[in-house]
Motif scaffolding. Structure first.
Motif, short mmCIF file in Angstrom:
data_model
loop_
_atom_site.label_atom_id
_atom_site.label_comp_id
_atom_site.label_asym_id
_atom_site.label_seq_id
_atom_site.Cartn_x
_atom_site.Cartn_y
_atom_site.Cartn_z
N PRO A 84 0.84 -1.21 0.00
CA PRO A 84 0.00 0.00 0.00
C PRO A 84 0.87 1.25 0.00
O PRO A 84 2.03 1.23 0.42
CB PRO A 84 -0.80 -0.12 1.32
N GLU A 85 0.29 2.34 -0.46
CA GLU A 85 1.06 3.58 -0.58
C GLU A 85 1.61 4.04 0.76
O GLU A 85 2.73 4.55 0.84
CB GLU A 85 0.18 4.67 -1.20
N ASP A 86 0.84 3.87 1.84
CA ASP A 86 1.30 4.34 3.15
C ASP A 86 2.32 3.39 3.79
O ASP A 86 2.83 3.67 4.87
CB ASP A 86 0.11 4.53 4.09
N LYS A 87 2.62 2.25 3.12
CA LYS A 87 3.60 1.30 3.65
C LYS A 87 4.88 1.29 2.83
O LYS A 87 5.78 0.48 3.11
CB LYS A 87 3.01 -0.11 3.67
N ILE A 88 4.99 2.16 1.83
CA ILE A 88 6.15 2.14 0.94
C ILE A 88 7.43 2.44 1.71
O ILE A 88 8.47 1.81 1.50
CB ILE A 88 5.97 3.14 -0.22
N LYS A 89 7.38 3.41 2.61
CA LYS A 89 8.57 3.80 3.36
C LYS A 89 9.08 2.64 4.21
O LYS A 89 10.28 2.35 4.25
CB LYS A 89 8.27 5.01 4.25
N GLY A 90 8.18 1.96 4.90
CA GLY A 90 8.57 0.81 5.73
C GLY A 90 9.12 -0.32 4.89
O GLY A 90 10.09 -0.99 5.27
N TYR A 91 8.48 -0.56 3.72
CA TYR A 91 8.97 -1.60 2.81
C TYR A 91 10.38 -1.28 2.34
O TYR A 91 11.26 -2.15 2.29
CB TYR A 91 8.03 -1.73 1.62
N ALA A 92 10.63 0.00 2.00
CA ALA A 92 11.95 0.42 1.53
C ALA A 92 13.00 0.20 2.61
O ALA A 92 14.08 -0.35 2.34
CB ALA A 92 11.91 1.89 1.11
N TYR A 93 12.69 0.61 3.83
CA TYR A 93 13.68 0.49 4.91
C TYR A 93 14.01 -0.97 5.22
O TYR A 93 15.19 -1.34 5.34
CB TYR A 93 13.18 1.19 6.18
N LYS A 94 12.98 -1.81 5.35
CA LYS A 94 13.21 -3.21 5.67
C LYS A 94 14.02 -3.90 4.57
O LYS A 94 14.93 -4.69 4.85
CB LYS A 94 11.87 -3.93 5.87
N SER A 95 13.69 -3.60 3.31
CA SER A 95 14.39 -4.24 2.20
C SER A 95 15.84 -3.79 2.14
O SER A 95 16.75 -4.61 1.97
CB SER A 95 13.67 -3.90 0.88
N LEU A 96 16.07 -2.47 2.29
CA LEU A 96 17.44 -1.95 2.23
C LEU A 96 18.26 -2.42 3.43
O LEU A 96 19.46 -2.65 3.32
CB LEU A 96 17.41 -0.42 2.17
N GLU A 97 17.61 -2.56 4.58
CA GLU A 97 18.30 -3.06 5.76
C GLU A 97 18.79 -4.49 5.53
O GLU A 97 19.90 -4.86 5.91
CB GLU A 97 17.37 -3.01 6.97
N ARG A 98 17.95 -5.30 4.88
CA ARG A 98 18.33 -6.67 4.57
C ARG A 98 19.48 -6.71 3.55
O ARG A 98 20.40 -7.51 3.67
CB ARG A 98 17.12 -7.44 4.01
N ILE A 99 19.43 -5.81 2.57
CA ILE A 99 20.51 -5.71 1.58
C ILE A 99 21.82 -5.33 2.27
O ILE A 99 22.88 -5.87 1.96
CB ILE A 99 20.15 -4.69 0.48
N CYS A 100 21.76 -4.39 3.22
CA CYS A 100 22.95 -3.97 3.97
C CYS A 100 23.54 -5.13 4.77
O CYS A 100 24.76 -5.32 4.80
CB CYS A 100 22.60 -2.82 4.91
N ASN A 101 22.68 -5.90 5.43
CA ASN A 101 23.16 -7.03 6.23
C ASN A 101 23.86 -8.06 5.35
O ASN A 101 24.89 -8.61 5.72
CB ASN A 101 21.99 -7.68 6.97
N ASN A 102 23.27 -8.32 4.18
CA ASN A 102 23.89 -9.27 3.25
C ASN A 102 25.24 -8.75 2.76
O ASN A 102 26.21 -9.50 2.62
CB ASN A 102 22.97 -9.54 2.06
N SER A 103 25.28 -7.44 2.48
CA SER A 103 26.53 -6.83 2.01
C SER A 103 27.61 -6.89 3.09
O SER A 103 28.77 -7.21 2.80
CB SER A 103 26.27 -5.38 1.60
N ASP A 104 27.24 -6.60 4.34
CA ASP A 104 28.20 -6.64 5.44
C ASP A 104 28.72 -8.05 5.66
O ASP A 104 29.91 -8.26 5.92
CB ASP A 104 27.55 -6.12 6.73
N TYR A 105 27.82 -9.02 5.57
CA TYR A 105 28.23 -10.41 5.77
C TYR A 105 29.22 -10.85 4.70
O TYR A 105 30.24 -11.48 4.99
CB TYR A 105 26.99 -11.32 5.74
N LYS A 106 28.93 -10.48 3.45
CA LYS A 106 29.82 -10.82 2.34
C LYS A 106 31.17 -10.13 2.51
O LYS A 106 32.23 -10.72 2.28
CB LYS A 106 29.17 -10.43 1.02
N HIS A 107 31.15 -8.87 2.95
CA HIS A 107 32.40 -8.12 3.15
C HIS A 107 33.24 -8.74 4.26
O HIS A 107 34.47 -8.84 4.15
CB HIS A 107 32.07 -6.66 3.49
N ASP A 108 32.59 -9.17 5.34
CA ASP A 108 33.30 -9.81 6.44
C ASP A 108 33.96 -11.11 6.00
O ASP A 108 35.08 -11.43 6.40
CB ASP A 108 32.35 -10.08 7.61
N GLU A 109 33.25 -11.89 5.18
CA GLU A 109 33.82 -13.14 4.68
C GLU A 109 35.06 -12.87 3.84
O GLU A 109 36.08 -13.55 3.97
CB GLU A 109 32.78 -13.89 3.84
#
Length: 271
Positions: A224-249
């Motif tokens: 929904p339009e009023d949930k776009i911001k939350g969707y963006a943050y959760k998705s980008l947070e997951r991308i960041c975690n994956n990136s950090d994990y890969k960088h640590d490896e």
């Protein structure tokens, strides 16, 4: 222990409607059960399209459902989901239109066909026919009163449904508008999430890829339009975690290589 239904849960149940002709109609008797389930699901999605006014220039409503999303939701494999769509196309109940690169396909639903025999089989056990048989023994005046009351009830119910649709109606959100909003909301987290990870140029490439994937997969239709911001943050947070994990490896692998002792070391005693 199971959770039992009580009076408190009666109003909380959300149902998916099933056309009776799809179950009882002779024309669809040999259709795959999974294909029937897919049609019922698409029909439920079509109601959402009608509320949001998702239709083409010819006034035909359409549904967007990617293979990944549909297969996961219904518990099908990708091949089963494709077979179900092919089955519905064979019965002229689905038509798919390609919209171009990085744009989800539009799925148009065909209306079910039926014969008089199908209607007889479907209505045989309904209470309406019982009421009609009872009406035969009543006076003409009583029949007229009953018909008048029924018509009033139908009009009231129809008006209530129209009011509910008007209350729930929101301006339709197109994929282009969703793309614009998602990019805008994602860039709000640039300072918080990009530091130490991406440059401004790399961030823009990442966001464009993230938005394109959301649109092409059809996931945007469920945000929904009023949930776009939350969707963006959760998705980008997951991308960041994956990136950090890969960088640590990669960093750990580099450290191991750095401290590894060569097989042939220099003997300073022999110099």
């Amino acid at each position: 222990m199971i959770k039992y239904y009580t009076e408190q849960q009666i109003d909380n149940l959300i149902y998916v409607q099933t056309p009776k002709v799809l179950i009882y109609g002779l024309e669809y008797k040999d259709m795959m059960p999974q294909a029937k389930l897919l049609y019922i699901t698409l029909l439920d999605k079509l109601k959402l399209s009608m509320i949001k006014d998702w239709k083409d220039d010819e006034g035909r409503y359409f549904v967007i459902m990617s293979i990944d999303y549909g297969a996961e939701m219904l518990g099908f494999s990708h091949s089963t989901f494709r077979r179900c769509k092919s089955e519905l196309k064979k019965f002229k109940l689905v038509e798919e239109k390609r919209m171009g690169l990085n744009k989800p396909n539009r799925i148009y639903l065909g209306r079910l066909s039926h014969t008089n025999n199908d209607l007889y089989n479907m209505d045989e056990s309904r209470s309406v026919q019982f009421e009609q048989s009872e009406v035969l023994n009543e006076s003409t005046h009583e029949c007229q009163i009953r018909a008048t009351n029924n018509n009033k009830s139908i009009k009231i119910e129809t008006n209530n449904n129209k009011k509910n649709l008007n209350c729930n109606y929101k301006e339709s959100l197109t994929s282009d508008k969703f793309r614009e909003l998602l990019i805008e909301e994602s860039n709000e987290f640039y300072t918080e999430l990009s530091v130490g990870r991406w440059t401004k140029k790399s961030w823009n490439i990442l966001i464009n890829k993230f938005v394109d994937d959301t649109i092409s997969s059809g996931r945007w239709t469920n945000v929904p339009e009023d949930k776009i911001k939350g969707y963006a943050y959760k998705s980008l947070e997951r991308i960041c975690n994956n990136s950090d994990y890969k960088h640590d490896e990669e960093l750990n692998e580099f450290r191991i290589m750095k401290i590894k002792v060569p097989e042939e070391s220099y003997n300073w005693l022999e110099s």
